[in-house]
Design a protein around this motif. Structure first.
Motif, short mmCIF file in Angstrom:
data_model
loop_
_atom_site.label_atom_id
_atom_site.label_comp_id
_atom_site.label_asym_id
_atom_site.label_seq_id
_atom_site.Cartn_x
_atom_site.Cartn_y
_atom_site.Cartn_z
N GLU A 84 18.88 67.37 -0.68
CA GLU A 84 19.99 68.03 0.29
C GLU A 84 19.50 68.91 1.13
O GLU A 84 19.73 70.15 1.33
N ALA A 85 18.68 68.40 1.88
CA ALA A 85 18.15 69.20 3.25
C ALA A 85 17.85 68.32 4.38
O ALA A 85 17.58 67.14 3.91
N ASP A 86 17.78 68.93 5.74
CA ASP A 86 17.26 67.90 6.87
C ASP A 86 15.87 68.06 6.89
O ASP A 86 15.47 68.81 7.92
N ILE A 87 15.06 67.21 6.31
CA ILE A 87 13.80 67.31 6.22
C ILE A 87 13.01 65.93 6.58
O ILE A 87 11.87 65.73 6.03
N GLU A 88 13.69 64.89 6.85
CA GLU A 88 13.42 63.57 7.22
C GLU A 88 12.19 63.54 7.68
O GLU A 88 11.15 62.63 7.03
N CYS A 89 11.80 64.03 8.84
CA CYS A 89 10.49 63.79 9.71
C CYS A 89 9.24 64.23 8.49
O CYS A 89 8.21 63.72 8.44
N ALA A 139 7.20 69.40 -1.21
CA ALA A 139 6.63 70.40 -0.28
C ALA A 139 7.46 70.69 1.11
O ALA A 139 7.47 71.73 1.57
N ALA A 140 8.23 69.53 1.50
CA ALA A 140 8.74 69.89 2.72
C ALA A 140 10.12 70.67 2.25
O ALA A 140 10.37 71.49 3.36
N GLN A 141 10.79 70.60 1.20
CA GLN A 141 11.86 71.44 0.78
C GLN A 141 11.21 72.82 0.72
O GLN A 141 11.97 73.92 1.34
N GLU A 142 10.23 73.20 0.04
CA GLU A 142 9.44 74.41 -0.07
C GLU A 142 9.08 75.19 1.12
O GLU A 142 9.52 76.17 1.40
N GLU A 143 8.60 74.35 2.25
CA GLU A 143 8.47 74.86 3.54
C GLU A 143 9.55 75.31 4.49
O GLU A 143 9.51 76.27 4.93
N THR A 144 10.65 74.40 4.23
CA THR A 144 11.86 74.71 4.86
C THR A 144 12.24 75.85 4.27
O THR A 144 12.95 76.85 5.01
N ALA A 145 12.31 76.16 2.90
CA ALA A 145 12.92 77.40 2.27
C ALA A 145 12.09 78.62 2.65
O ALA A 145 12.74 79.72 3.13
N ALA A 146 10.66 78.40 2.82
CA ALA A 146 10.03 79.67 3.10
C ALA A 146 10.17 79.94 4.70
O ALA A 146 10.06 81.02 4.80
N ALA A 147 10.32 79.02 5.59
CA ALA A 147 10.85 79.30 6.85
C ALA A 147 12.17 79.88 7.09
O ALA A 147 11.89 80.70 8.39
N THR A 148 12.91 80.00 6.20
CA THR A 148 14.13 80.66 6.18
C THR A 148 14.17 81.94 5.65
O THR A 148 15.27 82.65 5.91
N GLU A 149 13.28 82.22 4.87
CA GLU A 149 13.19 83.59 4.46
C GLU A 149 12.96 84.62 5.37
O GLU A 149 12.42 84.68 6.10
#
Length: 149
Positions: A84-89, A139-149
């Protein structure tokens, strides 16, 4: 309805050429494929139900590249991985990028609206492909979460 990013893990029990819209004829060997897409609109992950209907022969509409592959009788949906995240690419690039032998991206497939090389990757073995898909989503979900912290 919830939405986000999904990857369809598809099995082709026979190889052969398929004409895929403007991409033309593409040879699809038997084996396993991972197609990554997004379901961010009002229907959310309901898009997956549409894909299953095309694969079952209950929907003949061919709008996206994936519709042509799913509409071929040799192709079935084996598994679906969702996030449930916008991480398609980000997911598609990770699945396309494993350095392990045997992964093969299908150039320009499913990515006419982005800069990715492909959103469809082939591997002969289901387990290796599913592992790459699962790892890519995490990995994509973790990267997105880390970028928003």
């Amino acid at each position: 309805m919830a939405g986000g990013t999904y990857t369809l893990v598809l099995e082709r029990d026979a190889g052969g050429p398929i004409t895929v819209g403007a991409l033309g004829e593409i040879e699809f060997p038997a084996g396993w494929y991972a197609y990554t897409g997004s379901a961010l609109g009002s229907g959310g992950f309901g898009r997956i139900d549409r894909h299953r209907a095309v694969a079952a022969g209950d929907n003949d509409t061919r709008h996206w590249h994936i519709d042509y592959l799913l509409g071929d009788a040799a192709t079935t949906v084996g598994q679906v991985v969702t996030t449930e995240a916008d991480i398609e690419c980000s997911v598609a690039e990770r699945v396309d990028g494993p350095t392990a032998e045997g992964f093969e991206g299908i150039d320009a497939f499913g990515c006419s609206d982005c800069d990715c090389r492909t959103h469809l990757t082939y591997h002969e073995h289901r387990e290796k492909l599913v592992g790459a898909v699962t790892d890519a989503h995490e990995a994509a979900q973790e990267e997105t979460a880390a970028a928003t912290e």
